[in-house]
Structure formats: structure tokens, C-alpha cells
Design an enzyme around this catalytic site. Structure first.
Site, PDB file in Angstrom:
ATOM      1  N   CYS A 182       0.805  -1.055  -0.282  1.00  0.00           N
ATOM      2  CA  CYS A 182      -0.014   0.031   0.023  1.00  0.00           C
ATOM      3  C   CYS A 182       0.739   1.258  -0.099  1.00  0.00           C
ATOM      4  O   CYS A 182       0.595   2.375  -0.580  1.00  0.00           O
ATOM      5  CB  CYS A 182      -1.028  -0.081   1.223  1.00  0.00           C
ATOM      6  SG  CYS A 182      -0.390  -0.102   2.870  1.00  0.00           S
ATOM      7  N   HIS A 197      -1.259   0.843   7.482  1.00  0.00           N
ATOM      8  CA  HIS A 197      -1.737   1.329   5.966  1.00  0.00           C
ATOM      9  C   HIS A 197      -1.107   2.715   5.438  1.00  0.00           C
ATOM     10  O   HIS A 197      -1.200   3.453   6.587  1.00  0.00           O
ATOM     11  CB  HIS A 197      -3.129   1.119   6.076  1.00  0.00           C
ATOM     12  CG  HIS A 197      -3.850   1.246   4.626  1.00  0.00           C
ATOM     13  ND1 HIS A 197      -3.615   0.094   3.570  1.00  0.00           N
ATOM     14  CD2 HIS A 197      -4.813   2.014   4.007  1.00  0.00           C
ATOM     15  CE1 HIS A 197      -4.122   0.339   2.620  1.00  0.00           C
ATOM     16  NE2 HIS A 197      -5.018   1.294   2.757  1.00  0.00           N
ATOM     17  N   ASN A 218      -7.612   6.528   0.520  1.00  0.00           N
ATOM     18  CA  ASN A 218      -7.182   5.209   0.626  1.00  0.00           C
ATOM     19  C   ASN A 218      -6.941   4.406  -0.656  1.00  0.00           C
ATOM     20  O   ASN A 218      -7.603   4.172  -1.345  1.00  0.00           O
ATOM     21  CB  ASN A 218      -8.389   4.260   1.290  1.00  0.00           C
ATOM     22  CG  ASN A 218      -7.923   2.889   1.733  1.00  0.00           C
ATOM     23  OD1 ASN A 218      -6.855   2.378   1.330  1.00  0.00           O
ATOM     24  ND2 ASN A 218      -8.717   2.284   2.489  1.00  0.00           N
TER      25      ASN A 218
END
Length: 248
Positions: A72, A224, A248
Site C-alpha cells: 500500500c 496502512h 485510501n
């Protein structure tokens, strides 16, 4: 170009001898999930409509979908760069899809821009399913190709599991980076707004907890990475509030 011309004249497809569609390109670490051994390498034309495949149609952050690879930090950097499509386009030496399945991209390796040539084999969930790792919303290859070239630069896909967005931004831009970790909200706010005012590319990340993908009360996922898109001070009924827009 020579590889593409040779393959197209012979009616063959390119297979990268340096980063072949084999287990060693997937796995180098001992803690890699066992299910990765079941992944099947498939050409892009095997899971995308061949007559529609392109490197990119229109570069947008929403093109980027994360798969089972914990990168990520890298994908959030691609999302930041995709806000300014030219920063993605300039990474590609090969801007058009080709039947040879051969592509070259630029990455900054330890301060030196280097071209990385890759084929269009990608790890897939099975012999009939699509990519196990990143993918695009449409029949575009730019996300998959950059992720594969990044894995090649570091040695394998599992080696690029987990990392710092600041380092990935360095590898994708060749630019110097700055980094702040602080519990002082005023200091953080000043840092973000000043960086935003200067037009810097900004990312953030959260530290991991023992629970995988645990979320706090705001829906923020631990362990994350996110893109920071904007920061504003807004007036509310209870006074001024600082708001950060993240992706995100």
C-alpha cells in the site's frame, strides 16, 4: 524497441530472463504466505480483452486497486503521482501496448535513473482468474507494470511487502524527501499545510497493530498508507476545525 521488433517479426512473445515467470520472482523470504505458491503466471492477454489492452487510457488515482501484496505504501505513492498524470507518463519508455508483451519503465535506483524491462506475465490467483496483486479498473497495464518493475528492482514481489511511502516516492521521482513523525498536532498541521502550499507530494501512514487491518473509530486502518490530497481549516458551530483529505 529491438526486442519488440524481433518478437513481432518472429511472431513470438518476450519473456524476461532476468525476472522470469517463476517462483523465485515471487518469493525470496521465508515468511511469505504459503498460498503464493499456488499463484499462476498469466499473460495480460489471458485475463484482459486483447483488443482493448493499453498501457494507459487516462491516468487517474481510481485506476489503482490493491491486491494480496502488502505494498500500500507504493500504491499510495502511485495515487499521489496520478493526480499529476505527467509524473506517471514520464516513467514509461513504452507507452503503447504491443503484441510482444515487452515494456520498459524508468525507476530511480539509489539515485540513478535506470530503465527496467519487463514482460507482461503477472501472478494470478489461478489459471482462470485475474491478478493476485495490483490491478486497474479497466484494461490498462500501467499499475501492474510499475509494480512488477519495482519488484524486479528489489529482487522479488515479496521483498516489496511493507515499506515507507517516502522511500517509494524517492524511487518514483528521484526527488529528495522529508519525513516527520510527531505527536504534536500543531507541528504536524504546520508541516502538512506548508508542504501543501509548496505543491509537494504528500503521503502518510499508520503504524501496525497485532490485529491485521484493525480500524480506529474514524475508520483509519492501522498498518496502512494513504495519500494526502488537501488540508483546510473550516468553521463549524463549535469553532474552527482542521480537516485533512486523504485517499485510501
Amino acid at each position: 524497441k529491438k526486442i519488440i521488433q524481433k518478437c513481432e517479426s518472429e511472431g513470438t512473445k518476450y519473456t524476461d530472463p532476468e525476472f522470469p515467470p517463476e517462483e523465485k520472482s515471487l518469493i525470496r523470504r521465508s515468511d511469505t504466505p504459503a498460498k503464493w505458491k499456488t499463484f499462476v503466471w498469466r499473460r495480460a492477454s489471458e485475463f484482459l480483452p486483447e483488443d482493448q489492452i493499453d498501457v494507459f487510457h487516462k491516468i487517474e488515482p481510481n485506476d489503482i486497486l490493491q491486491g494480496q501484496l502488502g505494498d500500500c505504501y507504493f500504491l499510495c505513492c502511485l495515487a499521489v503521482l496520478a493526480e499529476r498524470p505527467k509524473l506517471i507518463e514520464r516513467l514509461f519508455l513504452t507507452e503503447q501496448a504491443n503484441k510482444a508483451g515487452c515494456y520498459a519503465v524508468w525507476l530511480n535506483d539509489n539515485g540513478e535513473w535506470k530503465p527496467f524491462i519487463v514482460d507482461d506475465y503477472f501472478p494470478c490467483l489461478s489459471a482462470v482468474k485475474g491478478p493476485a496483486f495490483s490491478k486497474s479498473n479497466g484494461p490498462e497495464l500501467w499499475v501492474l507494470l510499475l509494480e512488477k518493475a519495482y519488484a524486479k528492482m528489489y529482487g522479488s514481489y515479496d521483498i516489496i511487502e511493507g515499506g515507507f511511502p517516502s522511500l517509494a516516492l524517492r524511487d518514483l521521482t528521484g526527488a529528495p524527501y522529508d519525513f516527520l513523525e510527531s505527536n504534536d498536532p500543531d507541528k504536524v498541521w504546520e508541516y502538512i499545510t506548508e508542504s501543501d502550499r509548496k505543491g509537494y507530494l504528500i503521503t502518510c501512514y499508520t503504524k501496525s497493530t497485532e490485529i491485521r487491518e484493525e480500524q480506529n473509530e474514524l475508520g483509519i486502518v492501522f498498518g496502512h498508507a494513504y495519500s494526502i490530497l488537501d488540508a483546510k481549516t473550516v468553521k463549524t458551530a463549535s469553532g474552527e476545525e482542521r480537516i485533512i483529505q486523504i485517499r485510501n
